[in-house]
Design a protein around this motif. Structure first.
Motif, mmCIF file in Angstrom:
data_model
loop_
_atom_site.group_PDB
_atom_site.id
_atom_site.type_symbol
_atom_site.label_atom_id
_atom_site.label_comp_id
_atom_site.label_asym_id
_atom_site.label_seq_id
_atom_site.Cartn_x
_atom_site.Cartn_y
_atom_site.Cartn_z
ATOM 1 N N LYS A 72 0.869 -1.174 0.000
ATOM 2 C CA LYS A 72 0.000 0.000 0.000
ATOM 3 C C LYS A 72 0.907 1.225 0.000
ATOM 4 N N THR A 74 1.850 4.903 0.281
ATOM 5 C CA THR A 74 1.254 6.027 0.998
ATOM 6 C C THR A 74 1.874 7.372 0.626
ATOM 7 N N GLU A 104 7.176 5.816 0.405
ATOM 8 C CA GLU A 104 6.692 5.286 1.682
ATOM 9 C C GLU A 104 5.581 4.302 1.371
ATOM 10 N N GLU A 106 3.294 0.626 3.126
ATOM 11 C CA GLU A 106 3.066 -0.442 4.089
ATOM 12 C C GLU A 106 3.061 -1.732 3.288
ATOM 13 N N TYR A 107 3.556 -2.795 3.892
ATOM 14 C CA TYR A 107 3.525 -4.059 3.173
ATOM 15 C C TYR A 107 3.116 -5.191 4.091
ATOM 16 N N GLN A 108 2.604 -6.228 3.463
ATOM 17 C CA GLN A 108 2.316 -7.495 4.125
ATOM 18 C C GLN A 108 2.900 -8.586 3.260
ATOM 19 N N SER A 118 4.769 -7.917 8.381
ATOM 20 C CA SER A 118 4.227 -6.673 7.837
ATOM 21 C C SER A 118 4.980 -5.523 8.498
ATOM 22 N N ASP A 119 5.018 -4.402 7.792
ATOM 23 C CA ASP A 119 5.754 -3.266 8.329
ATOM 24 C C ASP A 119 5.413 -2.021 7.509
ATOM 25 N N THR A 120 5.835 -0.882 8.027
ATOM 26 C CA THR A 120 5.755 0.387 7.321
ATOM 27 C C THR A 120 7.183 0.769 6.955
#
Length: 174
Positions: A72, A74, A104, A106-108, A118-120
């Motif tokens: 995602k 951002t 930037e 977010e991922y899973q 998962s993390d940002t």
């Protein structure tokens, strides 16, 4: 219309390593810099997002076939800055050391229905023009941005997948 534009790109390839990737573009109107000088806003966004989706899908092909990468985005700041050129009578993208690329997201990372991690993430490369490499030989759009994504993928995600694989119990052939 929702502020969330969802673009999903799944590629299924039958091979030993052929993970999948999906990309969501969250509120692109708020991104720092996704301007282009030569085309309309919507046309440029469509092309830009397509290039990045293809790149994430290409990276995901190196994942095991049951692993999915969900991204995602951002925020995005392309290398360079769009400025008006009085000599050319139009806007052009000027690439200088002070206009570094940044993304930037977010991922899973999922294996089947199980979340692996998962993390940002915030990636930027303030020395993007000093790294050398094949930029001058490359005709690839968004080379600098793709390079920082590839570096992150190789140094972070691939390592996590390898460690996760090492932690799984061996299947016995009873």
């Amino acid at each position: 219309m929702s502020q969330l534009i969802l673009v999903t790109c799944l590629i299924f390839i039958s091979a030993t390593h052929a993970g999948t990737a999906s990309v969501e573009w969250q509120d692109p109107d708020s991104y720092l810099d996704i301007r282009h000088s030569n085309s309309g806003k919507l046309q440029f966004r469509k092309s830009l997002f397509n290039q990045f989706e293809k790149h994430f899908s290409k990276l995901a092909q190196d994942l095991p076939d049951d692993v999915e990468l969900k991204i995602k985005v951002t925020n995005l700041n392309l290398a360079g800055d769009v400025r008006y050129s009085f000599a050319m009578h139009r806007e052009i993208r000027i690439v200088k050391h002070t206009y570094w690329p940044m993304i930037e997201f977010e991922y899973q990372l999922n294996k089947g229905n199980q979340l692996i991690t998962s993390d940002t993430v915030k990636l930027k490369d303030m020395f993007f023009m000093d790294r050398g490499g094949s930029f001058r030989l490359s005709h690839d759009s968004y080379f600098y941005e793709k390079r920082i994504l590839t570096d992150w993928f190789d140094k972070t995600l691939q390592v996590m997948v390898a460690e996760q694989h090492d932690l799984e119990p061996e299947q016995s052939s009873d």
